[in-house]
Design an enzyme around this catalytic site. Structure first.
Site, mmCIF file in Angstrom:
data_model
loop_
_atom_site.group_PDB
_atom_site.id
_atom_site.type_symbol
_atom_site.label_atom_id
_atom_site.label_comp_id
_atom_site.label_asym_id
_atom_site.label_seq_id
_atom_site.Cartn_x
_atom_site.Cartn_y
_atom_site.Cartn_z
ATOM 1 C CG HIS A 106 -1.894 -1.059 1.327
ATOM 2 N ND1 HIS A 106 -2.040 -1.832 2.450
ATOM 3 C CD2 HIS A 106 -2.807 -1.517 0.433
ATOM 4 C CE1 HIS A 106 -2.994 -2.719 2.260
ATOM 5 N NE2 HIS A 106 -3.476 -2.551 1.036
ATOM 6 C CE LYS A 128 -14.140 -7.048 1.433
ATOM 7 N NZ LYS A 128 -13.021 -6.605 0.623
ATOM 8 N NE ARG A 152 -2.587 -7.936 -4.562
ATOM 9 C CZ ARG A 152 -3.421 -8.300 -3.604
ATOM 10 N NH1 ARG A 152 -2.994 -8.469 -2.381
ATOM 11 N NH2 ARG A 152 -4.686 -8.519 -3.861
ATOM 12 C CB SER A 168 -4.626 -6.848 3.958
ATOM 13 O OG SER A 168 -4.049 -5.604 3.635
#
Length: 160
Positions: free
Chosen positions: A18, A42, A92, A129
């Site tokens: 990040h 979440k 990514r 994460s």
């Protein structure tokens, strides 16, 4: 070049990936809003306020053109409220591209918002994460993934 952009994410937790995207986006946009998604469905490890605090501490040296905020709701609504028509998203790999491209097309359709994609630096492209949270829960090494203050918070929260 657009005068401003929003970089949204959960940042649960903030990773060096990040920070890579934030640092590069600050070089492209004179004003950058880092928007912390407070999505309780979440089950985040950290509250939105905690994530905002971690981000603010880590990006303080980047200058006045950057701010951090938490938000709920549609990202295009935040863009409209702030008068910002550009999003920054990190990629990514190919899996990210497929998902992010659909979101970008939707945001352009429903909110006239454009998305700029930045490829994550190769040395950070493995970071996610969800992986970081799992490594923290299992007591593994995190120095490659998160800043020291974030690692301390993760260890405390995960009990490792």
């Amino acid at each position: 070049m657009s005068a401003a952009a929003i970089y949204p994410g959960s940042f649960d937790p903030l990773t060096y990936g990040h920070l890579d995207i934030i640092g590069r986006a600050v070089g492209l946009f004179p004003r950058l809003v880092v928007a912390v998604v407070s999505n309780p469905s979440k089950q985040p490890m950290f509250s939105a306020d905690e994530r905002v605090g971690m981000l603010e501490a880590e990006i303080a040296q980047l200058g006045d053109g950057i701010e951090v905020t938490a938000f709920d709701g549609l990202l295009v609504d935040l863009c409209a409220q702030r008068g910002i028509g550009t999003l920054v998203k990190g990629l990514r790999g190919a899996g990210d591209l497929e998902v992010e491209l659909r979101m970008a097309q939707t945001n352009r359709q429903i909110g006239a918002v454009e998305t700029v994609f930045l490829a994550t630096s190769p040395e950070r492209s493995h970071l996610a994460s969800s992986f970081v949270r799992e490594i923290a829960r299992l007591g593994g090494r995190l120095d490659h993934a998160v800043p020291p203050a974030v690692e301390r918070a993760l260890r405390e929260r995960a009990g490792s």
